[in-house]
Design a protein around this motif. Structure first.
Motif, short mmCIF file in Angstrom:
data_model
loop_
_atom_site.label_atom_id
_atom_site.label_comp_id
_atom_site.label_asym_id
_atom_site.label_seq_id
_atom_site.Cartn_x
_atom_site.Cartn_y
_atom_site.Cartn_z
N VAL A 181 47.76 -32.86 -19.56
CA VAL A 181 47.07 -32.15 -20.73
C VAL A 181 47.22 -32.52 -22.23
O VAL A 181 48.50 -32.65 -22.51
CB VAL A 181 47.31 -30.46 -20.88
N ALA A 182 46.22 -32.87 -22.85
CA ALA A 182 46.49 -33.55 -24.21
C ALA A 182 46.08 -32.49 -25.28
O ALA A 182 44.84 -32.05 -25.19
CB ALA A 182 45.83 -34.79 -24.26
N ASN A 183 46.98 -31.87 -25.72
CA ASN A 183 46.80 -30.62 -26.53
C ASN A 183 46.40 -31.18 -27.98
O ASN A 183 47.04 -31.92 -28.85
CB ASN A 183 48.17 -29.89 -26.70
N ALA A 184 45.12 -30.85 -28.17
CA ALA A 184 44.49 -31.52 -29.55
C ALA A 184 44.75 -30.42 -30.75
O ALA A 184 44.22 -29.29 -30.86
CB ALA A 184 43.08 -31.47 -29.41
N LEU A 185 45.88 -30.91 -31.56
CA LEU A 185 46.27 -30.13 -32.55
C LEU A 185 45.97 -30.58 -33.86
O LEU A 185 45.79 -31.77 -34.20
CB LEU A 185 47.95 -30.27 -32.39
N CYS A 186 45.43 -29.80 -34.69
CA CYS A 186 44.83 -29.91 -36.03
C CYS A 186 45.85 -30.06 -37.07
O CYS A 186 46.64 -29.30 -37.25
CB CYS A 186 43.97 -28.75 -36.52
N VAL A 187 45.74 -31.33 -37.59
CA VAL A 187 46.73 -31.74 -38.78
C VAL A 187 45.77 -31.59 -40.01
O VAL A 187 45.04 -32.46 -40.26
CB VAL A 187 47.07 -33.16 -38.60
N GLY A 188 45.97 -30.20 -40.70
CA GLY A 188 45.20 -29.85 -41.93
C GLY A 188 44.17 -28.96 -41.35
O GLY A 188 43.73 -28.89 -40.11
N ASP A 189 43.49 -28.55 -42.37
CA ASP A 189 42.18 -27.63 -42.13
C ASP A 189 41.25 -27.83 -43.22
O ASP A 189 41.47 -28.11 -44.50
CB ASP A 189 42.79 -26.09 -42.52
N ALA A 190 40.03 -27.74 -42.84
CA ALA A 190 38.82 -28.02 -43.67
C ALA A 190 38.34 -26.91 -44.41
O ALA A 190 37.57 -26.99 -45.36
CB ALA A 190 37.53 -28.29 -42.68
N GLY A 191 39.05 -25.71 -44.32
CA GLY A 191 38.77 -24.58 -45.31
C GLY A 191 38.56 -23.29 -44.55
O GLY A 191 38.28 -22.41 -45.06
N PHE A 192 38.32 -23.34 -43.27
CA PHE A 192 37.85 -22.33 -42.61
C PHE A 192 38.73 -21.62 -41.26
O PHE A 192 38.48 -20.54 -40.80
CB PHE A 192 36.53 -22.43 -41.86
N GLU A 193 39.73 -22.33 -40.96
CA GLU A 193 40.80 -21.99 -39.80
C GLU A 193 42.11 -22.39 -40.43
O GLU A 193 42.58 -23.29 -39.70
CB GLU A 193 40.29 -22.77 -38.55
N SER A 194 42.68 -21.51 -41.44
CA SER A 194 43.84 -21.90 -41.88
C SER A 194 44.88 -21.65 -41.06
O SER A 194 46.24 -22.36 -41.01
CB SER A 194 44.30 -21.13 -43.16
N GLY A 195 44.79 -21.01 -39.66
CA GLY A 195 45.81 -20.54 -38.81
C GLY A 195 46.41 -21.79 -38.04
O GLY A 195 47.17 -21.90 -37.36
N ARG A 196 45.07 -22.88 -37.94
CA ARG A 196 45.49 -24.05 -37.16
C ARG A 196 46.81 -24.83 -37.78
O ARG A 196 47.49 -25.40 -37.04
CB ARG A 196 44.31 -25.19 -37.40
N ILE A 197 47.20 -24.86 -38.94
CA ILE A 197 48.19 -25.19 -39.47
C ILE A 197 49.53 -24.91 -39.01
O ILE A 197 50.41 -25.71 -38.40
CB ILE A 197 48.43 -25.25 -41.02
N GLN A 198 49.69 -23.25 -38.81
CA GLN A 198 50.83 -23.00 -38.15
C GLN A 198 50.96 -23.23 -36.78
O GLN A 198 51.86 -23.21 -35.84
CB GLN A 198 50.79 -21.24 -38.30
N THR A 199 49.44 -23.32 -35.86
CA THR A 199 49.67 -23.63 -34.65
C THR A 199 50.27 -24.99 -34.49
O THR A 199 50.83 -24.98 -33.41
CB THR A 199 48.03 -23.48 -34.02
#
Length: 378
Positions: A95-113
């Motif tokens: 499994v390659a976990n696709a983790l977001c480095v930064g947020d485009a302004g609509f999913e701020s929780g991705r940074i904590q994830t």
């Protein structure tokens, strides 16, 4: 006692063989036999398919476990374990976990994830708690002002295998159609006034940060062995620029123009398995079946639905687009090569015994059991 599986329809790289797969003491494949009868001491697969373990280069499924509802955040280690169990149960052994480095302004929780996931992966892997093999795919949001800071915090993670450059700014790429974007966000509860303000701010961030962040990443990764991908390419110009900058993978091209250009530039192309299963894009972009007809897909990724990776190859066969071995290569051998993992992805003597037993029920693939390195994990 002989360890292995017999009376199976074994999906090899170029053919389906009715036979047996025998494993060695270390969990590697020791032999492949053409034999229609069950072999004593082995598991009788009763004519089920035996596929290599699936290799997923891009899954967002962890995000859905962390935030099962809008405004609900699940405890991070528990979410990671649930994600791992779901992937393993669907035959995904890597499994390659696709983790977001930064947020485009609509999913701020991705940074904590992102921050939680790299910690959880290290701890759970070290404790032997995970069923599948997990690696890291960093999805770098070019418009995010803190992208470089976030990237530097995780760029040396031992499980990092892939980096993609993405831009989720409304008005470009996947979200080029602003009306569709507005509708989807209004459905999430945003007012028209809120949305317009957020779109203006997002586009301003793109203007301020995207180019410098792109240059930073290309410089950081210039001599790296990591797989480097673009994301959601729409135009010929975008793809040509990526190819010129040394990017070797086009991930989720959203138009036929972009996909054909990527193919002409000898870039490997990743497409979404959910698009295949649903019969088209949920965002109104190009259908993956059309890309496959044009020979413009190398790898299928589960994206946001883990079980789509199992279903998509059989759907492509049913639709008469590909033979089963070729379709299966898109979720096994090809993604393993993309991630630089030569010990898996194919049922071949000497490779790791990652195997998935599948039975068709009314044409629908059902995962019966899954093994990683010869050990059952689901």
């Amino acid at each position: 006692m002989t360890q292995g599986f017999s009376n199976a329809r074994i999906v090899l790289e170029d053919v389906v063989l009715h036979g047996a797969v025998l494993l060695g003491a270390g969990g590697n494949i020791a032999d492949i036999l053409e034999e229609t009868s069950p072999i004593p001491g082995t598991e009788d697969c009763t004519g089920d398919f035996l596929l290599p373990g699936f290799v997923d280069v891009h899954t967002d499924n962890l995000e859905r476990q962390v935030q099962p509802r809008s405004h609900v955040r699940w405890p991070s280690p528990s979410a990671f374990l649930a994600h791992d169990a779901q992937c393993a149960a669907m035959g995904i052994t890597t499994v390659a976990n696709a983790l977001c480095v930064g947020d485009a302004g609509f999913e701020s929780g991705r940074i904590q994830t992102l921050k939680n996931a790299v910690v959880d992966l290290s701890a759970l892997d070290a404790s032997g708690s995970l069923r599948a093999d997990h690696v890291v795919h960093l999805r770098c949001e070019l418009s995010a002002p803190n992208m470089q800071e976030l990237f530097e915090a995780v760029m040396d993670h031992t499980k990092l295998q892939m980096v993609s450059l993405m831009d989720h700014t409304p008005g470009v790429g996947q979200y080029a159609n602003l009306e569709k974007f507005r509708k989807s966000r209004r459905d999430e509860g945003y007012s028209s006034e809120e949305l317009e303000g957020m779109i203006v701010e997002a586009q301003a961030r793109r203007h301020a940060h995207s180019e410098k962040n792109r240059g930073y990443l290309l410089e950081q990764l210039k001599y790296s062995s990591l797989t480097l991908a673009s994301h959601d390419d729409r135009t010929e110009v975008e793809v040509l620029r990526n190819a010129q900058d040394g990017i070797k993978v086009a991930e989720f091209p959203v138009s036929m123009e972009a996909a054909r250009t990527a193919r002409q530039q000898s870039m490997a192309i990743v497409a979404g398995a959910p698009n295949v299963v649903r019969g088209g894009s949920h965002s109104g972009n190009v259908a993956v079946s059309d890309l496959i007809k044009a020979r413009c897909v190398d790898v299928l990724a589960s994206d946001y639905v883990p079980h789509a990776l199992c279903e998509a190859p059989f759907r492509l066969v049913d639709d008469g687009l590909l033979a089963l071995p070729e379709a299966v290569r898109m979720i096994t051998a090809a993604p393993a090569r993309m991630l630089g993992l030569p010990d898996r992805g194919t049922i071949r003597v000497g490779l790791r015994g990652d195997l998935v037993r599948i039975r068709l029920m009314d044409g629908h693939p059902i995962v019966r059991s899954v093994w990683k390195a010869g050990q059952r994990i689901a």
